[in-house]
Motif scaffolding. Structure first.
Motif, PDB file in Angstrom:
ATOM      1  N   SER A  39       0.832  -1.209   0.000  1.00 52.47           N
ATOM      2  CA  SER A  39       0.000   0.000   0.000  1.00 52.47           C
ATOM      3  C   SER A  39       0.861   1.251   0.000  1.00 52.47           C
ATOM      4  O   SER A  39       0.551   2.233  -0.683  1.00 52.47           O
TER       5      SER A  39
ATOM      6  N   GLN B 112      -8.636  -0.336  -0.806  1.00 48.69           N
ATOM      7  CA  GLN B 112      -9.193  -1.380   0.044  1.00 48.69           C
ATOM      8  C   GLN B 112     -10.261  -0.807   0.972  1.00 48.69           C
ATOM      9  O   GLN B 112     -11.323  -1.364   1.135  1.00 48.69           O
TER      10      GLN B 112
ATOM     11  N   ASP C  55      -5.805  -1.069  -4.817  1.00 44.36           N
ATOM     12  CA  ASP C  55      -5.282  -1.769  -3.639  1.00 44.36           C
ATOM     13  C   ASP C  55      -6.334  -2.757  -3.141  1.00 44.36           C
ATOM     14  O   ASP C  55      -7.343  -2.341  -2.584  1.00 44.36           O
TER      15      ASP C  55
HETATM   16 MG    MG Z   1      -2.126  -2.853   2.156  1.00 44.11          MG
END
Ligand code: MG
Ligand code: ADP
Length: 223
Positions: free
Chosen positions: A46, A91, A167
């Motif tokens: 990330s 995410q 992500d």
């Molecule tokens: Mg991550």
């Protein structure tokens, strides 16, 4: 497909007080190509996307996108880069709870002064394709996690970003919708000649990508 190098990351390190999130990452990526990054939790995936998206600055090294060294841009230039150049599918989606889903989708174009009937039309087509047309007038809290994720994807694609950063884009979706979302992301990335960078745990998704990396302890390894 063009082979222009559009991303050049040179010996990038990102240190936080308690961790070395990135510990010397160097990689080049070509315009319009698709890249996949796997790796265990906490390995720095990330963080790399945040640096590419201009959300964080490196502690050391250079992140060069489209010949711009992102570390040398001021805050205003970086905000413009994010708005004009990058689409984010993260995410943890960041839909604003105070506005309905269509307004959320149109937010980047409104902020950038780029709202148009074309952007709205594209949103409607994508919503139909991802089966969330019934959600557009609703507020995010009225949607399931998977529906919110799909709205988030439509927002990310609304301005045909040159760079599409995803992500764990299928984290909240069942396998059928995961497949659909990945296919759509790849199809649109190709249509817009966007460079696509996807982080995922899902091996079924991972195996279909031509360019694969694994992040390990803050270092990016070619597969
Ligand atoms: Mg991550
Ligand atoms: P991944 O996405 O692969 O799970 P991350 O890039 O989120 O990994 O995190 C890499 C390391 O950096 C982890 O040890 C994490 O705790 C740390 N980290 C990430 N973001 C921050 C932050 N904003 N502040 C402090 N530490 C962070």
């Amino acid at each position: 497909m063009s082979q222009n190098v559009i991303i050049k990351i040179e010996n990038v390190k990102k240190f936080y007080p308690k961790s070395k999130a990135l510990n010397g990452v160097s990689v080049s990526m070509n315009e319009g190509e698709e890249y996949l990054i796997r790796g265990s939790s906490g390995s720095g995936k990330s963080t790399l996307l945040y640096l590419l998206g201009g959300l964080e600055r490196p502690t050391e090294g250079k992140v060069i996108v489209n010949q711009k060294n992102l570390g040398e841009l001021n805050d205003e230039e970086l905000a413009l880069y994010r708005n004009r150049y990058v689409g984010f599918v993260f995410q943890f989606h960041f839909l604003l709870s105070s506005m309905n889903c269509m307004d959320n989708i149109l937010l980047p174009s409104r902020l950038g002064g780029l709202e148009s009937s074309e952007v709205k039309k594209r949103a409607l087509v994508l919503a139909d394709h991802l089966q969330v047309s019934h959600c557009l007038e609703k507020f995010p809290f009225e949607l399931s996690g998977g529906e919110q994720q799909r709205i988030n994807i439509i927002r990310a694609l609304s301005l045909k970003p040159h760079l599409l950063l995803c992500d764990e884009p299928t984290g909240n979706l069942d396998s059928e919708n995961s497949k659909k979302v990945i296919q759509l992301l790849r199809l649109l990335a190709r249509e817009f000649n966007s460079t696509l960078v996807v982080v995922t745990h899902d091996p079924l998704i991972a195996q279909s990508f031509p360019n694969q990396f694994v992040m390990k302890d803050g270092v990016l390894l070619t597969q």
